[in-house]
Design an enzyme around this catalytic site. Structure first.
Site, PDB file in Angstrom:
ATOM      1  N   ASN A  96       0.768  -1.241  -0.057  1.00  0.00           N
ATOM      2  CA  ASN A  96       0.159  -0.072   0.017  1.00  0.00           C
ATOM      3  C   ASN A  96       0.801   1.282   0.014  1.00  0.00           C
ATOM      4  O   ASN A  96       0.393   2.407  -0.395  1.00  0.00           O
ATOM      5  CB  ASN A  96      -0.730  -0.070   1.164  1.00  0.00           C
ATOM      6  N   GLN A 146      -8.139   5.912   1.664  1.00  0.00           N
ATOM      7  CA  GLN A 146      -7.458   5.121   0.551  1.00  0.00           C
ATOM      8  C   GLN A 146      -6.550   5.975  -0.126  1.00  0.00           C
ATOM      9  O   GLN A 146      -5.660   5.486  -0.886  1.00  0.00           O
ATOM     10  CB  GLN A 146      -8.507   4.244  -0.358  1.00  0.00           C
ATOM     11  N   ASP A 155       1.838   6.961   0.384  1.00  0.00           N
ATOM     12  CA  ASP A 155       0.867   6.103  -0.154  1.00  0.00           C
ATOM     13  C   ASP A 155       1.012   6.074  -1.840  1.00  0.00           C
ATOM     14  O   ASP A 155       0.876   6.808  -2.647  1.00  0.00           O
ATOM     15  CB  ASP A 155      -0.422   6.737   0.067  1.00  0.00           C
ATOM     16  N   ASP A 185      -0.551  -6.509   3.667  1.00  0.00           N
ATOM     17  CA  ASP A 185      -0.785  -5.576   4.713  1.00  0.00           C
ATOM     18  C   ASP A 185      -1.721  -4.228   4.132  1.00  0.00           C
ATOM     19  O   ASP A 185      -1.726  -3.907   2.975  1.00  0.00           O
ATOM     20  CB  ASP A 185       0.565  -5.017   4.769  1.00  0.00           C
ATOM     21  N   HIS A 189      -6.551  -0.078   2.808  1.00  0.00           N
ATOM     22  CA  HIS A 189      -6.218   1.519   2.336  1.00  0.00           C
ATOM     23  C   HIS A 189      -6.074   1.456   0.900  1.00  0.00           C
ATOM     24  O   HIS A 189      -5.395   2.162   0.352  1.00  0.00           O
ATOM     25  CB  HIS A 189      -4.884   1.914   3.205  1.00  0.00           C
ATOM     26  N   GLU A 218      -5.742  -8.082   5.008  1.00  0.00           N
ATOM     27  CA  GLU A 218      -5.674  -7.352   6.384  1.00  0.00           C
ATOM     28  C   GLU A 218      -6.736  -6.284   6.266  1.00  0.00           C
ATOM     29  O   GLU A 218      -6.487  -5.131   5.636  1.00  0.00           O
ATOM     30  CB  GLU A 218      -4.370  -6.762   6.855  1.00  0.00           C
TER      31      GLU A 218
END
Ligand code: AAO
Length: 471
Positions: A96, A146, A155, A185, A189, A218
């Protein structure tokens, strides 16, 4: 390896938190393999920022397989050693984001990076990241969750084809090296559509089928948060974490396990939870171990009983967490330096000294319950009955039975099971079958369950057929 391959191997995942590749390989041969663990989930294998803290693992600098936990050669050797012991390696994929915007310099393997979006070893440039430079503050807004920064982590724009192709190359390389799957992970997001695109590009690149490897995402569900970031949106791309389990186990074992509202019988029964065949579950993981929503080693017998329950029950794919004892939440693995985690040493004296490894996979009750879990596979929960305040017993058809006493006094009772008559080892209590119970022809047995203890018996562990690998 004749003995090892005769073990009834199942789907149990041990989380070898912050354990280096050499030590995981050793445990595959010495413990996971012989006791019937299906998979070991390891901490992220890619290059990260330097630092003694465990969470440096979650700040990628490049996708070189050179980290505090070992080199690519050690990683490859671990996969081969574990495979030979019948154990699959699951890699924690951090896709992510990259390192925090507050970091810059040189990673563990020498790659340069900065807080402006430059990761030349991948390479990523600033245009590969989302424009939002704020930290996530509002979980009721999917766009914020996100497209902005989780804890200040830069990000990645997974809607960008270039970014996806770098991530796909990395994951394809791991599959090529032989990993059995991924724990992905921070998936909430990443937009669900981007995860779907990533996964189909990965399948196309590798020529694999989606059943060829595990894909555990996750996604921490919360009814108070935006609907786009809930577990249900990710069921199409793989398994999903179900954090209601650790929360419920804590409520149940800290109160009355038979409570109508917070007790064990409610686990997995709500339609709002992830369906059993898609759910990844644990008593704790490394995040919850440092938070308020799970039992941990600090809870003593309740922690062990909760693990026994989860391995005996039939909801979700159970994970057994193995980390280290700590006082400071940031503390890295025992004796970790800024660039290396040394080999794991397992204590033999049962002490819980901060700065020593837990080695949960070596605890008698855990070994016994992994054997139990494998022996009762594909059966339903039967014979569920309360035998007193905070005491419950249930079976898994004619394969196994668990009696849990979460009260403060021992209880003698006659338990009704669906097991064939015979003598069974209590695998919760001992690893050598020195404690047994005898089930009569009517399926009952009479025994005393100690305070904060359990009796676990199954058809794979009887004195007549007992071998050390049965437990
Ligand atoms: C570190 C430093 C930071 C620094 C940063 C950058 O600590 O101060 O800014 O570096 O330099 C780990 C550590 C972080 C660390 C990070 C990077 O935990 O402290 O930051 O590495 O080194 C959210 C995410 C979830 C995430 C979790 C920690 O959704 O994905 O936060 N877990 C994974 C890993 C984790 C790792 C990362 C992701 C990052 O497992 O180890 O971070 O790669 C609510 C939300 C959740 C949210 C939590 C915590 O949860 O729903 O989405 O998780 O809050 O913010 C009940 C509620 C539940 C709620 C929960 C809170 O259960 O039902 O909704 O309570 O406890």
């Amino acid at each position: 390896h004749a003995e090892i391959s005769s073990v009834n191997r199942g789907d149990v995942i041990v989380i070898a938190f912050q354990t280096n590749w050499r030590s995981v390989a050793r445990e595959c041969t010495e413990t996971y393999g012989p006791e019937g663990v299906g998979y070991v989930q390891v901490s992220p294998p890619q290059e990260t920022i330097t630092g003694t803290q465990w969470w440096t693992s979650y700040q990628p600098v490049s996708y070189k397989l050179d980290s505090k936990l070992g080199t690519e050669a050690e990683f490859t050797n671990m996969i081969a050693t574990c495979k030979a012991a019948g154990v699959g390696v699951i890699a924690d994929a951090v896709i992510n984001h990259m390192a925090g915007a507050d970091r810059s310099g040189t990673g563990v393997a020498g790659s340069k990076f900065d807080g402006e979006g430059n990761f030349p070893a991948v390479p990523y440039t600033p245009s590969d990241f989302h424009d939002c430079t704020e930290n996530i503050i509002n979980y009721s807004n999917a766009d914020n969750v996100q497209n902005c920064r989780l804890s200040g982590l830069q990000d990645l724009d997974t809607g960008n084809a270039n970014v996806r192709s770098k991530i796909v190359d990395y994951m394809a390389k791991l599959l090529d090296l032989g990993v059995a799957g991924f724990r992905v992970d921070a998936v909430k997001h990443i937009a669900a559509a981007d995860v779907a695109a990533l996964k189909s590009e990965l399948l196309a690149k590798t020529g694999l089928d989606e059943n060829d490897f595990l894909f555990e995402q996750e996604v921490i569900g919360s009814t108070s948060e935006a609907k786009e970031i809930q577990p249900v949106n990710y069921l199409g791309t793989g398994k999903v974490s179900e954090f209601n389990v650790n929360a419920r186990l804590k409520q149940a074992f800290n109160g009355d396990i038979n409570s109508a509202t917070f007790g064990l019988s409610g686990i997995g029964t709500s339609s709002s939870w992830v369906p059993s065949n898609k759910a990844a579950v644990w008593v704790t993981n490394w995040d919850t171990e440092r938070g308020d929503n799970a039992l941990t080693y600090k809870d003593g017998s309740r922690y062990l009983l909760a693990n026994a329950f989860l391995l005996a029950y039939n909801y979700g794919q159970p994970h057994v967490y193995a980390g280290y004892y700590f006082n400071n939440n940031d503390a890295g693995a025992p004796s970790a330096s800024t660039t290396q985690v040394p080999d794991m040493k397992c204590p033999t004296d049962g002490s819980q000294t901060s700065g020593t490894w837990q080695c949960t996979q070596r605890w008698t009750a855990i070994r016994g319950m992994i054997g139990f879990h494998n022996a009762v596979a594909h059966t339903k929960v039967t014979d569920w009955k309360e035998y007193g305040d905070n005491v419950v017993g249930f079976g898994r058809a004619d394969k196994g039975y668990l009696a849990i006493n979460n009260s403060e006094s021992p209880l003698e009772a006659t338990f009704t099971t669906s097991l064939p008559a015979g003598t069974y080892c209590n695998v919760y209590a001992v690893g050598d079958c020195s404690k047994t119970v005898t089930v009569h022809r009517d399926g009952t047995f009479t025994a005393t369950v100690g305070a904060g203890s359990a009796i676990a018996i199954h058809v794979g562990a009887q004195p007549a057929t007992w071998t050390s690998t049965s437990l």
